[in-house]
Design an enzyme around this catalytic site. Sequence first.
Site, PDB file in Angstrom:
ATOM      1  N   GLY A   1       0.836  -1.209   0.000  1.00 52.35           N
ATOM      2  CA  GLY A   1       0.000   0.000   0.000  1.00 52.35           C
ATOM      3  C   GLY A   1       0.863   1.249   0.000  1.00 52.35           C
ATOM      4  O   GLY A   1       1.815   1.342   0.771  1.00 52.35           O
TER       5      GLY A   1
ATOM      6  N   ARG B   1      13.484   9.857  -3.084  1.00 51.28           N
ATOM      7  CA  ARG B   1      14.386  10.972  -3.401  1.00 51.28           C
ATOM      8  C   ARG B   1      15.643  10.913  -2.536  1.00 51.28           C
ATOM      9  O   ARG B   1      16.759  11.098  -3.026  1.00 51.28           O
ATOM     10  CB  ARG B   1      13.654  12.295  -3.182  1.00 51.28           C
ATOM     11  CG  ARG B   1      14.552  13.521  -3.228  1.00 51.28           C
ATOM     12  CD  ARG B   1      13.744  14.777  -2.910  1.00 51.28           C
ATOM     13  NE  ARG B   1      14.592  15.952  -2.871  1.00 51.28           N
ATOM     14  CZ  ARG B   1      15.157  16.428  -1.768  1.00 51.28           C
ATOM     15  NH1 ARG B   1      14.977  15.802  -0.614  1.00 51.28           N
ATOM     16  NH2 ARG B   1      15.901  17.509  -1.821  1.00 51.28           N
TER      17      ARG B   1
ATOM     18  N   ARG C   1       1.103  -5.166  -5.048  1.00 53.96           N
ATOM     19  CA  ARG C   1       1.264  -6.291  -4.121  1.00 53.96           C
ATOM     20  C   ARG C   1       1.470  -7.501  -5.020  1.00 53.96           C
ATOM     21  O   ARG C   1       0.504  -8.091  -5.508  1.00 53.96           O
ATOM     22  CB  ARG C   1       0.013  -6.466  -3.260  1.00 53.96           C
ATOM     23  CG  ARG C   1      -0.346  -5.250  -2.398  1.00 53.96           C
ATOM     24  CD  ARG C   1      -1.485  -5.583  -1.448  1.00 53.96           C
ATOM     25  NE  ARG C   1      -2.109  -4.394  -0.874  1.00 53.96           N
ATOM     26  CZ  ARG C   1      -1.676  -3.757   0.211  1.00 53.96           C
ATOM     27  NH1 ARG C   1      -0.601  -4.170   0.827  1.00 53.96           N
ATOM     28  NH2 ARG C   1      -2.329  -2.708   0.683  1.00 53.96           N
TER      29      ARG C   1
ATOM     30  N   ASP D   1       5.019  -4.761   5.990  1.00 56.22           N
ATOM     31  CA  ASP D   1       5.586  -6.068   6.348  1.00 56.22           C
ATOM     32  C   ASP D   1       5.672  -7.050   5.174  1.00 56.22           C
ATOM     33  O   ASP D   1       6.644  -7.791   5.069  1.00 56.22           O
ATOM     34  CB  ASP D   1       4.876  -6.680   7.570  1.00 56.22           C
ATOM     35  CG  ASP D   1       3.379  -6.757   7.416  1.00 56.22           C
ATOM     36  OD1 ASP D   1       2.875  -6.327   6.364  1.00 56.22           O
ATOM     37  OD2 ASP D   1       2.720  -7.264   8.341  1.00 56.22           O
ATOM     38  N   GLY D   2       4.664  -7.041   4.276  1.00 54.42           N
ATOM     39  CA  GLY D   2       4.705  -7.944   3.116  1.00 54.42           C
ATOM     40  C   GLY D   2       5.915  -7.646   2.235  1.00 54.42           C
ATOM     41  O   GLY D   2       6.617  -8.556   1.772  1.00 54.42           O
TER      42      GLY D   2
ATOM     43  N   THR E   1       4.426   2.611   5.480  1.00 57.23           N
ATOM     44  CA  THR E   1       3.024   2.184   5.572  1.00 57.23           C
ATOM     45  C   THR E   1       2.285   3.130   6.496  1.00 57.23           C
ATOM     46  O   THR E   1       2.840   3.562   7.514  1.00 57.23           O
ATOM     47  CB  THR E   1       2.886   0.742   6.112  1.00 57.23           C
ATOM     48  OG1 THR E   1       1.508   0.513   6.485  1.00 57.23           O
ATOM     49  CG2 THR E   1       3.748   0.462   7.332  1.00 57.23           C
TER      50      THR E   1
ATOM     51  N   ASP F   1      -0.002   2.263   8.347  1.00 59.11           N
ATOM     52  CA  ASP F   1      -0.516   1.489   9.499  1.00 59.11           C
ATOM     53  C   ASP F   1       0.321   1.605  10.769  1.00 59.11           C
ATOM     54  O   ASP F   1      -0.168   1.298  11.850  1.00 59.11           O
ATOM     55  CB  ASP F   1      -0.622   0.002   9.132  1.00 59.11           C
ATOM     56  CG  ASP F   1      -1.622  -0.247   8.027  1.00 59.11           C
ATOM     57  OD1 ASP F   1      -2.443   0.651   7.758  1.00 59.11           O
ATOM     58  OD2 ASP F   1      -1.593  -1.334   7.424  1.00 59.11           O
TER      59      ASP F   1
ATOM     60  N   ASP G   1       2.531  -0.389  11.812  1.00 59.24           N
ATOM     61  CA  ASP G   1       2.496  -1.678  12.504  1.00 59.24           C
ATOM     62  C   ASP G   1       3.812  -2.450  12.385  1.00 59.24           C
ATOM     63  O   ASP G   1       3.810  -3.677  12.367  1.00 59.24           O
ATOM     64  CB  ASP G   1       1.330  -2.528  11.960  1.00 59.24           C
ATOM     65  CG  ASP G   1       1.428  -2.754  10.463  1.00 59.24           C
ATOM     66  OD1 ASP G   1       2.251  -2.091   9.796  1.00 59.24           O
ATOM     67  OD2 ASP G   1       0.687  -3.605   9.951  1.00 59.24           O
TER      68      ASP G   1
ATOM     69  N   ARG H   1      -5.724  -1.996   8.916  1.00 61.10           N
ATOM     70  CA  ARG H   1      -5.758  -3.459   8.776  1.00 61.10           C
ATOM     71  C   ARG H   1      -5.860  -4.153  10.134  1.00 61.10           C
ATOM     72  O   ARG H   1      -6.879  -4.069  10.785  1.00 61.10           O
ATOM     73  CB  ARG H   1      -4.554  -3.957   7.998  1.00 61.10           C
ATOM     74  CG  ARG H   1      -4.928  -5.246   7.275  1.00 61.10           C
ATOM     75  CD  ARG H   1      -3.783  -5.940   6.612  1.00 61.10           C
ATOM     76  NE  ARG H   1      -2.885  -5.106   5.893  1.00 61.10           N
ATOM     77  CZ  ARG H   1      -2.764  -5.097   4.573  1.00 61.10           C
ATOM     78  NH1 ARG H   1      -3.532  -5.855   3.844  1.00 61.10           N
ATOM     79  NH2 ARG H   1      -1.863  -4.346   4.000  1.00 61.10           N
TER      80      ARG H   1
ATOM     81  N   GLU I   1     -10.613  -0.588  11.038  1.00 60.29           N
ATOM     82  CA  GLU I   1     -11.094  -1.675  10.170  1.00 60.29           C
ATOM     83  C   GLU I   1     -10.513  -2.994  10.686  1.00 60.29           C
ATOM     84  O   GLU I   1      -9.418  -3.010  11.250  1.00 60.29           O
ATOM     85  CB  GLU I   1     -10.662  -1.436   8.723  1.00 60.29           C
ATOM     86  CG  GLU I   1      -9.158  -1.374   8.581  1.00 60.29           C
ATOM     87  CD  GLU I   1      -8.679  -1.443   7.148  1.00 60.29           C
ATOM     88  OE1 GLU I   1      -9.460  -1.740   6.251  1.00 60.29           O
ATOM     89  OE2 GLU I   1      -7.479  -1.183   6.955  1.00 60.29           O
TER      90      GLU I   1
HETATM   91  O1  F6P Z   1      -1.451  -1.346   4.648  1.00 61.79           O
HETATM   92  C1  F6P Z   1      -2.014  -0.132   4.311  1.00 61.79           C
HETATM   93  C2  F6P Z   1      -3.497  -0.279   4.076  1.00 61.79           C
HETATM   94  O2  F6P Z   1      -4.019   0.974   3.703  1.00 61.79           O
HETATM   95  C3  F6P Z   1      -4.286  -0.880   5.236  1.00 61.79           C
HETATM   96  O3  F6P Z   1      -4.572   0.057   6.235  1.00 61.79           O
HETATM   97  C4  F6P Z   1      -5.507  -1.390   4.531  1.00 61.79           C
HETATM   98  O4  F6P Z   1      -6.117  -2.440   5.234  1.00 61.79           O
HETATM   99  C5  F6P Z   1      -4.932  -1.887   3.233  1.00 61.79           C
HETATM  100  O5  F6P Z   1      -3.727  -1.180   3.017  1.00 61.79           O
HETATM  101  C6  F6P Z   1      -5.827  -1.713   2.037  1.00 61.79           C
HETATM  102  O6  F6P Z   1      -5.190  -2.271   0.939  1.00 61.79           O
HETATM  103  P1  F6P Z   1      -5.641  -2.065  -0.549  1.00 61.79           P
HETATM  104  O7  F6P Z   1      -5.380  -0.656  -0.936  1.00 61.79           O
HETATM  105  O8  F6P Z   1      -4.819  -3.028  -1.326  1.00 61.79           O
HETATM  106  O9  F6P Z   1      -7.103  -2.376  -0.571  1.00 61.79           O
END
Ligand code: F6P
Length: 328
Positions: free
Chosen positions: A16, A26, A77, A108-109, A131, A133, A135, A177, A228
């Site tokens: 993401g 940059r 991804r 993390d991915g 990210t 998140d 996390d 997430r 979420e």
């Molecule tokens: O990891 C970032 C994030 O925005 C999460 O908060 C969310 O769950 C996910 O990506 C959404 O992913 P995508 O844009 O692939 O639907």
Amino acid sequence: MESKTIKKIGVLTSGGDAPGMNAAIRAVVRAGFYYNLEVYGIYRGYEGMINDDIRKMDSRSIAHVLERGGTFLKSARSQEFRTPEGRKKAYDNLRKHGIDALVVIGGDGSLTGAHLFYKEYGIPAVGLPGTIDNDLFGTDLTIGFDTACNTAIEAIDKIRDTATSHDRLFFIEVMGRDAGFIAINAGIGSAAAAILIPEKKMPVESLIERLKSREKAKKESNIVIVAEGGKSGGAAEIAEKVQKILPTYDIKVTILGHLQRGGAPSAFDRTLASKLGVSAVEGLLQGKYDVMVGVINNKVVFTPIKRAIVDDKKVDEEELRIAAILST
Ligand code: F6P
């Protein structure tokens, strides 16, 4: 693995997108030039490595990107990179361009991919935590988190205006997430009545109790922030349960969604991304491989990628306590 001579590095953004990724790219490119390296931009994350979408960067490539949201290298991804065949193709393309090392900007991915690739092919990589998140273990904050929280708070403030005008209860779902970091930060920053996060379950009964005591205190509006993927369900699901118990309440649901991923990076994210981008290149040149570079207590710290992706980053109990005091 012993230190290698590095002359050409590749940089990519994966997973993401997050505001500040451009500032990070940059910084990597500029630091690379400073240390007389050739720098290659790899487009669409690992997909570009597999499909040979790899272009040599020059100083024009990074003009006026610092202040822009998203990622000009684009992101994906990649499912194919999860397969040994995909990684073999990616390796062959890196060899073709003579790329000796990688800087991977993502969550993390994306860092898991860099770790696997290092284990299989010995390609030195430094990861940057990119990210919204927040996390990732090994950094107090990730690139994009601050901007996403500011965006969420700005949107929630606007919803507050209409919520107050109509005496309504709003359930607002934020991203994150499996993590409640955005929810906690945006909730504290927008005077939320309650914050529901995946890490801590709040029974509907406690939420109802909180709402009723706020009614007694004559609060004019109620905003409940829901992360979420929370254990209690998404905003719509919780709103439905609450509506059944409190049929006279005028309830609305707003999902902020991808709005939180866009926009110009905040001053904080620009600085963090710039600092980490330069440190990543310097780390590679010092033989720090298979690590993520983060900031802990305002100091740049390198953490093995394996720890960054496996170890759990805990939500701050003190912030939760403060949020609870402020929402009564
Ligand atoms: O990891 C970032 C994030 O925005 C999460 O908060 C969310 O769950 C996910 O990506 C959404 O992913 P995508 O844009 O692939 O639907």
